[in-house]
Design a protein around this motif. Structure first.
Motif, PDB file in Angstrom:
ATOM      1  N   ALA A 182       0.802  -1.142  -0.097  1.00  0.00           N
ATOM      2  CA  ALA A 182      -0.046  -0.001  -0.015  1.00  0.00           C
ATOM      3  C   ALA A 182       0.790   1.226   0.051  1.00  0.00           C
ATOM      4  O   ALA A 182       0.446   2.152  -0.719  1.00  0.00           O
ATOM      5  N   ALA A 183       1.899   1.408   0.826  1.00  0.00           N
ATOM      6  CA  ALA A 183       2.861   2.313   0.866  1.00  0.00           C
ATOM      7  C   ALA A 183       3.449   2.580  -0.602  1.00  0.00           C
ATOM      8  O   ALA A 183       3.465   3.942  -1.053  1.00  0.00           O
ATOM      9  N   ARG A 184       3.754   1.771  -1.052  1.00  0.00           N
ATOM     10  CA  ARG A 184       4.383   1.828  -2.366  1.00  0.00           C
ATOM     11  C   ARG A 184       3.616   2.480  -3.524  1.00  0.00           C
ATOM     12  O   ARG A 184       3.853   3.101  -4.341  1.00  0.00           O
ATOM     13  N   THR A 185       2.094   1.980  -3.598  1.00  0.00           N
ATOM     14  CA  THR A 185       1.281   2.546  -4.253  1.00  0.00           C
ATOM     15  C   THR A 185       1.189   3.854  -3.909  1.00  0.00           C
ATOM     16  O   THR A 185       1.075   4.847  -4.950  1.00  0.00           O
ATOM     17  N   VAL A 186       0.997   4.268  -2.588  1.00  0.00           N
ATOM     18  CA  VAL A 186       1.035   5.895  -2.232  1.00  0.00           C
ATOM     19  C   VAL A 186       2.110   6.363  -2.747  1.00  0.00           C
ATOM     20  O   VAL A 186       2.059   7.718  -3.316  1.00  0.00           O
ATOM     21  N   LEU A 187       3.190   5.980  -2.704  1.00  0.00           N
ATOM     22  CA  LEU A 187       4.360   6.715  -3.002  1.00  0.00           C
ATOM     23  C   LEU A 187       4.701   6.875  -4.378  1.00  0.00           C
ATOM     24  O   LEU A 187       4.907   8.011  -4.887  1.00  0.00           O
TER      25      LEU A 187
END
Length: 303
Positions: free
Chosen positions: A60-65
């Motif tokens: 999820a964090a990689r998507t947000v980034l």
């Protein structure tokens, strides 16, 4: 224009630990952790997980980034367009760079900006290349001069716009009376058996010298460590070893001889100008780059 907590997540991704990200942002680790928890709660998704002594980003964090980096680049383009449309750009503008760039390249650029844009508040920060990228990511600098090394973000890094500015050749410095002092050019192989003076391990200068020697087929016999050119030159003058210095570095009046190096390719520092992606078309950035290019060509004319 963009939630600042996304910048915090970017810095944690860049450094791999909450503590390092906090240091780069001048925050406390608890403040970074709190902002990440807030962001995770609002998004309804876990963003980081413990991994040994550091943290790892979730999917999820990689998507947000990925989306955050697109947003940041678009905002930079918007700022550039707004500045180009304004009667006169204003506000703060910060240049940063490593020591010799901060001495010989950034002051002329800062002076040109002060003359062209009286409403712009120009600031210069001397910083090591890795710190320069931190300053860019944190929004504390707008244009950085860095030395291209393997441990820095690659040219394909989508967070930055990096362009080659100039190559700064390395010269050999030997004591007066040295067996090579009368030579007009030497190769690194000519001094493979000498004692060497280099920067401290981990420094850009240390890695640069080791890489140059390795490419010449030997590992330098390191006798002393000195990060300042004056210190290294003083040691050379007293016959404690030899050093490599970049052409941009100016040496004081020690009894030493500076000899250009030959070889293909000749060892050199590759100096890059870096901005956040989307910011290179800002008129203040363009003026700074024009001055930097002219100054570099004057100080380091092509052979």
């Amino acid at each position: 224009m963009i939630d600042p907590r996304l910048k915090v997540l970017q810095m944690v991704s860049h450094h791999g630990t909450v503590t390092a990200a906090a240091a780069a942002l001048n925050y406390t680790p608890s403040a970074v952790s709190y902002q990440l928890r807030q962001l995770a709660d609002e998004l309804g998704a876990e963003l980081i997980a413990q991994s040994g002594r550091g943290v790892k980003l979730t999917a999820a964090a990689r998507t947000v980034l990925r989306h955050a980096e697109l947003l940041h680049a678009q905002v930079e383009r918007a700022y550039a367009e707004l500045a180009a449309a304004a009667d006169e750009p204003s506000g703060p503008f910060t240049l940063c760079g490593f020591s010799t760039a901060a001495t010989h390249l950034l002051p002329p650029a800062a002076a040109a900006l002060r003359e062209h844009y009286p409403q712009v508040r120009v600031r210069v920060i001397e910083a090591e290349p890795a710190r320069c990228f931190d300053l860019l990511l944190a929004g504390e600098a707008d244009l950085a001069l860095v030395i291209n090394t393997a441990d820095l973000p690659p040219s394909a890094d989508e967070r930055f716009d990096q362009q080659h500015l100039v190559d700064d050749p390395l010269d050999l410095v030997v004591p007066a009376g040295h067996r090579l002092a009368e030579r007009s050019r030497v190769s690194l192989a000519d001094v493979a058996d000498e004692q060497w003076i280099v920067g401290r391990p981990g420094s850009t200068y240390h890695e640069l010298v080791r890489a140059a020697c390795t490419s010449a087929g030997f590992s330098p016999n390191i006798a002393h460590y000195a990060d300042e050119w004056d210190t290294g030159t003083a040691l050379v003058a007293h016959h404690f070893g030899i050093i490599l210095v970049p052409r941009l570095a100016r040496l004081h009046d020690w009894p030493v001889v500076r000899i250009p190096l030959r070889g293909e390719p000749a060892p050199a520092r590759r100096i890059l100008a870096a901005t956040r992606l989307g910011g290179a078309r800002h008129p203040v950035v363009e003026t700074a780059l024009t001055t930097l290019t002219t100054t570099a060509a004057t100080l380091l004319p092509p052979p």
